[in-house]
Write an enzyme that holds these catalytic residues in place. Structure first.
Site, PDB file in Angstrom:
ATOM      1  N   LEU A   1      34.722  37.476  44.955  1.00  0.00           N
ATOM      2  CA  LEU A   1      35.044  38.569  44.028  1.00  0.00           C
ATOM      3  C   LEU A   1      35.902  39.606  44.735  1.00  0.00           C
ATOM      4  CD1 LEU A   1      34.632  39.961  41.291  1.00  0.00           C
ATOM      5  CD2 LEU A   1      32.522  40.942  42.173  1.00  0.00           C
ATOM      6  N   HIS A   2      37.103  39.814  44.236  1.00  0.00           N
ATOM      7  CA  HIS A   2      37.979  40.838  44.826  1.00  0.00           C
ATOM      8  C   HIS A   2      38.764  41.493  43.697  1.00  0.00           C
ATOM      9  CE1 HIS A   2      41.402  38.018  44.465  1.00  0.00           C
ATOM     10  NE2 HIS A   2      40.446  37.130  44.612  1.00  0.00           N
TER      11      HIS A   2
END
Lengths: 159, 149
Positions: free
Chosen positions: A12-13
């Site tokens: 997740l970014h």
């Protein structure tokens, strides 16, 4: 209900949080990754990347599958993220909830070939992709929703 | 394409140095190459006046569009000059450029005016400014909330 399973080296970014999560109907994010479970700092960093107003669960691949199989998961939209194709196969063998897969970033390793934007695959990945294809309805390759998607067929041709 | 009467907006980044061009490059990395933004930094344009003139030209080409000019710093020479453009209709200037804010502006749905979205976008951008060190991160561990439902 799983809206989408994303395979992304970075989990997740910002890019995923901003583009995909608003593009698919999801209220929750599940990160299924074994390594992260043993690393408090990376867990914290992932929690910080969570878009506001969404739920986030971080689990091992096996526990993630169990969470998806929970009847409560049917009623909500879930965006699932794993790090590798092998993890995706492992997850999808334990749950039938995943229908659509998006592949957005796999890092370069020994014997790899670049087959789509930021996607590097080796022999083992190709075998895993073929197996994954049997477990889900569709597989596509693209970084962000505004890119045009490549199909598994395109990618296997490039390999 | 779009219905008549729907306001389209154009995002313009203006800054000292090459921050504007760098911000555009970061926007593209996150949102993809299709992101629409114009970038004007003083490294290339030298004078705020030159940036203003260039934006005026763009205005003439697209008089119907709303121009959202995101500047790097309130009170800076670029921002001061850009604010002069606000005398025209359909132009707004926002100071305090940062990536969160730029993403929010670039992702505004067509037909929505910046003034309608600004409160929400500014809150998000302000929330994005935070301080982390070992003590803070240690404290975060205590925060439960690790479930889907």
């Amino acid at each position: 209900m799983v809206s989408l399973l994303r395979i992304d080296e970075r989990l997740l970014h910002g890019q995923v949080a901003v583009t995909w999560v608003s593009n698919v109907q999801a209220s929750s994010i599940l990160i299924a990754n074994d390594e992260v479970m043993g690393n408090e700092m990376s867990k914290m960093a992932l929690k910080m990347a969570k878009p506001s107003g969404m739920k986030l669960a971080i689990r091992s691949v096996d526990d993630g599958a169990a969470l998806l199989n929970d009847p409560r998961s049917e009623k909500i939209g879930i965006f699932v993220i794993v790090r590798t194709i092998a993890d995706a196969v492992r997850l999808c063998k334990q749950t039938e909830t995943v229908k659509k897969v998006n592949i957005g970033g796999i890092k370069k390793r020994e014997g790899c070939k670049l087959v789509a934007a930021a996607v590097h695959v080796n022999e083992e990945d190709v075998e895993n992709l073929k197996e994954l294809d049997k477990l889900v309805d569709s597989i596509e390759f693209r970084m962000v929703p505004s890119d045009s998607a490549k199909t598994l067929e395109d990618v296997l041709k490039n390999f | 394409m779009f219905e008549k009467g729907i306001v389209m907006s154009k995002l313009i980044l203006a800054s000292h140095g090459s921050l504007a061009e760098g911000m555009k490059s970061a926007l593209k990395m996150i949102l993809g190459d299709t992101v629409q933004a114009e970038a004007f930094g003083l490294d290339k344009w030298e004078q705020p006046q030159a940036i203003m003139e260039q934006i005026q030209k763009l205005r003439e080409e697209a008089p119907e569009e709303e121009f959202i000019i995101l500047c790097d710093m309130k009170g800076g020479s670029v921002c001061n000059r850009m604010v002069e453009l606000c005398s025209e209709p359909n132009v707004c200037v926002i100071s305090g450029m940062n990536l969160t804010l730029a993403i929010g502006l670039a992702m505004m749905p067509p037909g929505v005016k910046c003034s309608e979205m600004k409160a929400e976008l500014f809150e998000e951008a302000r929330d994005g400014i935070e301080y982390f060190d070992s003590a803070v991160v240690g404290g975060l561990k205590e925060e439960e909330e690790d479930d889907l439902w």
